[in-house]
Scaffold this motif. Structure first.
Motif, PDB file in Angstrom:
ATOM      1  N   LYS A 111       0.710  -1.148   0.109  1.00 54.80           N
ATOM      2  CA  LYS A 111      -0.026   0.140   0.013  1.00 54.80           C
ATOM      3  C   LYS A 111       0.741   1.231  -0.077  1.00 54.80           C
ATOM      4  CE  LYS A 111      -3.407   2.515   0.631  1.00 54.80           C
ATOM      5  NZ  LYS A 111      -4.526   2.801  -0.863  1.00 54.80           N
ATOM      6  N   THR A 144       2.513   0.277  21.493  1.00 56.75           N
ATOM      7  CA  THR A 144       1.751  -0.902  21.979  1.00 56.75           C
ATOM      8  C   THR A 144       2.194  -1.574  23.185  1.00 56.75           C
ATOM      9  OG1 THR A 144       1.712  -1.588  19.798  1.00 56.75           O
ATOM     10  CG2 THR A 144       1.391  -3.448  21.189  1.00 56.75           C
ATOM     11  N   LEU A 198      -3.561  -3.264  18.802  1.00 64.33           N
ATOM     12  CA  LEU A 198      -3.659  -3.653  17.392  1.00 64.33           C
ATOM     13  C   LEU A 198      -3.709  -5.233  17.344  1.00 64.33           C
ATOM     14  CD1 LEU A 198      -0.492  -1.775  16.048  1.00 64.33           C
ATOM     15  CD2 LEU A 198      -2.684  -0.979  15.981  1.00 64.33           C
ATOM     16  N   THR A 199      -4.381  -5.712  18.341  1.00 61.03           N
ATOM     17  CA  THR A 199      -4.800  -7.025  18.294  1.00 61.03           C
ATOM     18  C   THR A 199      -5.556  -7.641  17.358  1.00 61.03           C
ATOM     19  OG1 THR A 199      -6.405  -6.920  19.989  1.00 61.03           O
ATOM     20  CG2 THR A 199      -4.431  -7.531  20.792  1.00 61.03           C
ATOM     21  N   ALA A 200      -6.578  -6.676  16.865  1.00 64.84           N
ATOM     22  CA  ALA A 200      -7.516  -6.785  15.493  1.00 64.84           C
ATOM     23  C   ALA A 200      -6.576  -6.909  14.415  1.00 64.84           C
ATOM     24  CB  ALA A 200      -8.646  -5.862  15.638  1.00 64.84           C
ATOM     25  N   VAL A 201      -5.415  -6.534  14.221  1.00 65.08           N
ATOM     26  CA  VAL A 201      -4.545  -6.508  13.070  1.00 65.08           C
ATOM     27  C   VAL A 201      -3.436  -7.291  13.287  1.00 65.08           C
ATOM     28  CG1 VAL A 201      -3.206  -4.897  11.438  1.00 65.08           C
ATOM     29  CG2 VAL A 201      -5.384  -3.793  12.850  1.00 65.08           C
ATOM     30  N   SER A 202      -3.275  -8.162  12.296  1.00 66.01           N
ATOM     31  CA  SER A 202      -1.998  -9.057  12.329  1.00 66.01           C
ATOM     32  C   SER A 202      -1.143  -8.676  11.330  1.00 66.01           C
ATOM     33  CB  SER A 202      -2.484 -10.541  12.044  1.00 66.01           C
ATOM     34  OG  SER A 202      -1.494 -11.401  12.136  1.00 66.01           O
ATOM     35  N   ALA A 203       0.044  -8.567  11.735  1.00 61.08           N
ATOM     36  CA  ALA A 203       1.220  -8.088  10.893  1.00 61.08           C
ATOM     37  C   ALA A 203       1.408  -9.201   9.861  1.00 61.08           C
ATOM     38  CB  ALA A 203       2.601  -7.577  11.380  1.00 61.08           C
ATOM     39  N   GLN A 244      -0.877 -11.246   8.547  1.00 57.79           N
ATOM     40  CA  GLN A 244      -2.282 -11.454   7.817  1.00 57.79           C
ATOM     41  C   GLN A 244      -2.003 -11.144   6.714  1.00 57.79           C
ATOM     42  OE1 GLN A 244      -5.130  -8.724   9.302  1.00 57.79           O
ATOM     43  NE2 GLN A 244      -6.735  -9.437   8.036  1.00 57.79           N
ATOM     44  N   PRO A 272      -3.146 -10.588   2.585  1.00 60.28           N
ATOM     45  CA  PRO A 272      -4.178  -9.580   1.947  1.00 60.28           C
ATOM     46  C   PRO A 272      -5.118 -10.519   1.319  1.00 60.28           C
ATOM     47  CG  PRO A 272      -1.802  -9.471   0.851  1.00 60.28           C
ATOM     48  CD  PRO A 272      -1.867 -10.387   2.210  1.00 60.28           C
TER      49      PRO A 272
END
Length: 80
Positions: free
Chosen positions: A20, A61, A68-73, A75, A77
């Motif tokens: 991005k 953090t 940022l538990t809802a976002v996984s590095a 993850q 796309p």
């Protein structure tokens, strides 16, 4: 070495699905400071900015300022 058309398409597909772009406008004096700081750190401007962002996210953090538990590095796309 020149990329084949297939390699170019694969590279564009990877970038589209995994990267991005984040445009960043800076006043010229601020850019010069950034450029010099990156140079002294032995990094590119891009690398310096990325490392700085990651360091701040890690610090916030750890402090509990952000969650940022809802976002996984790690993850993957979503495919379009």
């Amino acid at each position: 070495m020149t990329q084949t058309e297939a390699e170019k398409r694969a590279s564009l597909k990877y970038k589209k699905n995994h990267l991005k772009r984040v445009p960043l406008d800076l006043q010229k004096p601020d850019y010069e400071k950034l450029k010099e700081a990156a140079n002294q750190a032995g990094e590119s401007v891009n690398g310096f900015v990325k490392n700085s962002i990651n360091e701040r996210i890690d610090r916030m953090t750890a402090e509990g300022t952000i969650d940022l538990t809802a976002v996984s590095a790690d993850q993957e796309p979503e495919e379009e």
